[in-house]
Write an enzyme that holds these catalytic residues in place. Structure first.
Site, short mmCIF file in Angstrom:
data_model
loop_
_atom_site.label_atom_id
_atom_site.label_comp_id
_atom_site.label_asym_id
_atom_site.label_seq_id
_atom_site.Cartn_x
_atom_site.Cartn_y
_atom_site.Cartn_z
CE LYS A 13 -2.38 -0.24 4.07
NZ LYS A 13 -1.54 -1.69 4.09
NE ARG A 88 -4.49 -0.49 10.43
CZ ARG A 88 -3.02 0.09 9.59
NH1 ARG A 88 -3.10 1.36 9.18
NH2 ARG A 88 -2.10 -0.86 9.32
NE ARG A 127 8.01 -3.22 5.07
CZ ARG A 127 6.27 -2.99 6.46
NH1 ARG A 127 5.97 -2.03 4.98
NH2 ARG A 127 5.75 -2.63 6.97
NE ARG A 160 7.05 -0.73 9.99
CZ ARG A 160 5.90 -0.40 9.06
NH1 ARG A 160 5.72 0.16 7.77
NH2 ARG A 160 4.33 -1.26 9.57
NE ARG A 171 1.94 -5.03 11.73
CZ ARG A 171 2.58 -3.98 10.11
NH1 ARG A 171 4.05 -4.76 10.36
NH2 ARG A 171 2.50 -3.90 9.34
P1 AMP Z 1 1.23 0.74 8.75
O1 AMP Z 1 2.08 1.43 8.94
O2 AMP Z 1 -0.46 1.59 8.23
O3 AMP Z 1 1.07 -0.65 8.74
O4 AMP Z 1 0.81 0.87 10.18
C1 AMP Z 1 1.12 0.30 11.61
C2 AMP Z 1 0.83 0.27 12.88
O5 AMP Z 1 0.39 1.94 12.68
C3 AMP Z 1 -0.28 0.03 12.60
O6 AMP Z 1 -0.39 -1.62 13.02
C4 AMP Z 1 -0.64 0.27 13.44
O7 AMP Z 1 -0.31 -0.60 15.13
C5 AMP Z 1 -1.20 1.61 14.14
N1 AMP Z 1 -1.98 1.99 12.83
C6 AMP Z 1 -1.55 3.04 12.07
N2 AMP Z 1 -3.11 3.37 10.94
C7 AMP Z 1 -3.72 3.42 12.05
C8 AMP Z 1 -5.94 3.28 12.46
N3 AMP Z 1 -5.85 3.61 10.97
N4 AMP Z 1 -5.92 2.76 13.68
C9 AMP Z 1 -5.20 2.57 14.24
N5 AMP Z 1 -3.88 1.99 14.10
C10 AMP Z 1 -2.98 2.52 13.30
#
Ligand code: AMP
Length: 218
Positions: A13, A88, A127, A160, A171
């Site tokens: 994404k 989400r 990654r 990460r 996740r």
């Molecule tokens: P991402 O980089 O989009 O995979 O997000 C990494 C982490 O950030 C996720 O596993 C959540 O812990 C947090 N996070 C990102 N976006 C959201 C969201 N819309 N709602 C809640 N937690 C979020």
């Protein structure tokens, strides 16, 4: 163009959002990136978010909805935007509909990138991210290695914390249980298109743009 991009962690994404942002000249809004920026500054939000993110769970809805509301109120999103990683949860999707209604936004497109769980785990184990400029690399595709310098800026590459396998499995669980109903929400309120995310970056990018062109015709 207003685009909501969905898909499990590791589906690409962020990479696709970045490409589309450059191609369409509209900002890429990633809630994950915003939270990581808050963590880097060790702000109150960052400290609270890190504890949650390291487990693979979601940051509370009210916090993340507040952040997105503020961004969508800004002048830089007038021409359009790409939302990556938000909404989400169902309450986030409902809040976003309220935010759109308050700004008079009626048209937006929703794309879901699909890839299977084992491929997600494989990809995320490969990654690496640059500590300095945030660029994302794959060990197998880009030939980089952990702790080596970023090919672009010389910053240190690292994995990460939430890309470790156990956290990735969490996740994915969260994605299937909490985010899948959000997909159904958008199936109910309008057009959502599904794109196979297992191809190369270029192939997926072309497919998304073709889908968006087709949607524009309907
Ligand atoms: P991402 O980089 O989009 O995979 O997000 C990494 C982490 O950030 C996720 O596993 C959540 O812990 C947090 N996070 C990102 N976006 C959201 C969201 N819309 N709602 C809640 N937690 C979020």
């Amino acid at each position: 163009m207003r685009l909501l991009l969905f898909g499990p962690p590791g589906v690409g994404k962020g990479t696709q959002a970045q490409l589309l942002s450059e191609e369409y000249g509209i900002p890429h809004i990633s809630t994950g990136d915003m939270l990581r920026a808050a963590i880097a500054t060790k702000s109150d939000l960052g400290v609270r978010a890190k504890a949650v993110m390291d487990t693979g769970h979601l940051v509370p809805d009210d916090i993340i909805i507040g952040i997105v509301r503020e961004v969508l109120a800004g002048p830089e999103v007038r021409k359009g935007f790409i939302l990556d990683g938000f909404p989400r949860t169902l309450p986030q999707a409902e809040a976003l509909s309220g935010i759109f209604a308050s700004f008079g936004i009626r048209n937006y497109r929703v794309v879901e990138l699909e890839v299977d769980d084992e491929e997600v785990i494989r990809r995320l184990s490969q990654r690496l991210v640059c500590q300095n400029d945030g660029k994302v690399y794959s060990i197998e595709v880009d030939g980089v290695s952990a702790d080596a310098p970023c090919p672009d800026c010389g910053g240190k590459l690292f994995q990460r914390d939430d890309d470790k396998e156990e956290t990735v499995r969490n996740r994915l669980k969260v994605y299937h249980t909490t985010t899948a109903p959000v997909i159904h929400y958008y199936e109910g309120v309008g057009a959502i298109v599904k794109v196979d995310g297992s191809g190369s970056i270029d192939v997926v990018n072309r497919e998304i743009k073709a889908m968006l062109r087709d949607m524009a015709k309907t």
